[in-house]
Motif scaffolding. Sequence first.
Motif, PDB file in Angstrom:
ATOM      1  N   GLU A   2     -81.039  71.295  10.569  1.00 58.15           N
ATOM      2  CA  GLU A   2     -82.401  71.530  10.115  1.00 58.15           C
ATOM      3  C   GLU A   2     -82.713  73.012   9.710  1.00 58.15           C
ATOM      4  OE1 GLU A   2     -85.290  69.799  10.852  1.00 58.15           O
ATOM      5  OE2 GLU A   2     -84.049  67.770  11.891  1.00 58.15           O
ATOM      6  N   ILE A  21     -85.522  75.245   9.042  1.00 61.51           N
ATOM      7  CA  ILE A  21     -86.985  76.066   9.162  1.00 61.51           C
ATOM      8  C   ILE A  21     -87.782  77.181   8.575  1.00 61.51           C
ATOM      9  CG2 ILE A  21     -88.678  76.527  11.150  1.00 61.51           C
ATOM     10  CD1 ILE A  21     -87.800  73.567  11.048  1.00 61.51           C
ATOM     11  N   ASP A  41     -91.021  71.494   7.798  1.00 59.97           N
ATOM     12  CA  ASP A  41     -90.257  72.717   7.901  1.00 59.97           C
ATOM     13  C   ASP A  41     -90.581  73.891   8.444  1.00 59.97           C
ATOM     14  OD1 ASP A  41     -91.082  73.122   5.369  1.00 59.97           O
ATOM     15  OD2 ASP A  41     -88.721  73.705   4.871  1.00 59.97           O
TER      16      ASP A  41
END
Length: 314
Positions: free
Chosen positions: A21, A23, A76
Amino acid sequence: MKTLIAASSLALLSTTAFAQERITYKSAKTTSSYYQMGVQIAEAMRKGTDGGVVVTVEESQGSVQNVMEVRARGGDYVFTTPPALVGLAQDGKAMFEGKGDPAFANIRALFPIPSLTMHFVVSDASGITSFEEMEGKTILLGSGSFGASEGAKYLGLFGLEGKVKLSDSELSNAVAALKNGQIDGFVTAGSYPAPNVIEAAASTGVTVLSLSGDQIATTKRTPLTIPAGTYAGQDADISTTSLPVVAYTTTAMSDDTAYMLTKTFWEQKEGMGSAAAWWNGLSTDMISNISREIHPGAIRYYQEVAAPLTDAHR
């Protein structure tokens, strides 16, 4: 066989890349403590997820900008701002009047971070022990910051407007000016323990003034207690006010990602507190400072740990 191994390796790399992920965390100016907190959060996320979450910290010019960028960001995006600004954006009021956008309705909270905490710092040499005794004294407010505007507001609320000599100097000069007697005190707002207050307390005798219950009520700010022993020579708790600050995202973020970010943040908080004391005053009780909806993924975590949720959070 070599072809099979290569194909397997490629599949593994693809799975790893997909699982990671990424971000973007937008906080504050690089010179602020809140930018430093963002860097610490980024490292905590990397550590707590074994590299599964990569956080890029972006500099910001302020909380209003952070909120406005929701209009062009995706799932995000994580940003920090006081809860009151989210309310103003969603209601199209104050600095958001005429700038409303449907995206603002999708803002959701993840977790609180250390609050902006008001400090009225006076030297022992000044003899000041209460707000009333600041009359006739020289106080540095600085300029262009929350602490400066809030400090000026409090002087007015407590009957000291025009009765205090205001130093025309930058807050960065406060500790040196206090030490050499150019000023009797200064006002600063930041997460506690505030670095400039630590420096002042360690280098010269100081008192951080406490507000009475009535004074705190008059300010209409959130009460906060700075525990005894936070600063050198501080033998008692300090009652003051604060402006809560919260990390937000939007409904564009998946529930699973919001859950992972929230869970990792709280599980890594103790470790962050070992490196920077401003995390140690934070607890899940402070989600009561969040006035509007929390992301469903974060709610899942808070339900697991029996954190105090309200109907407004859901």
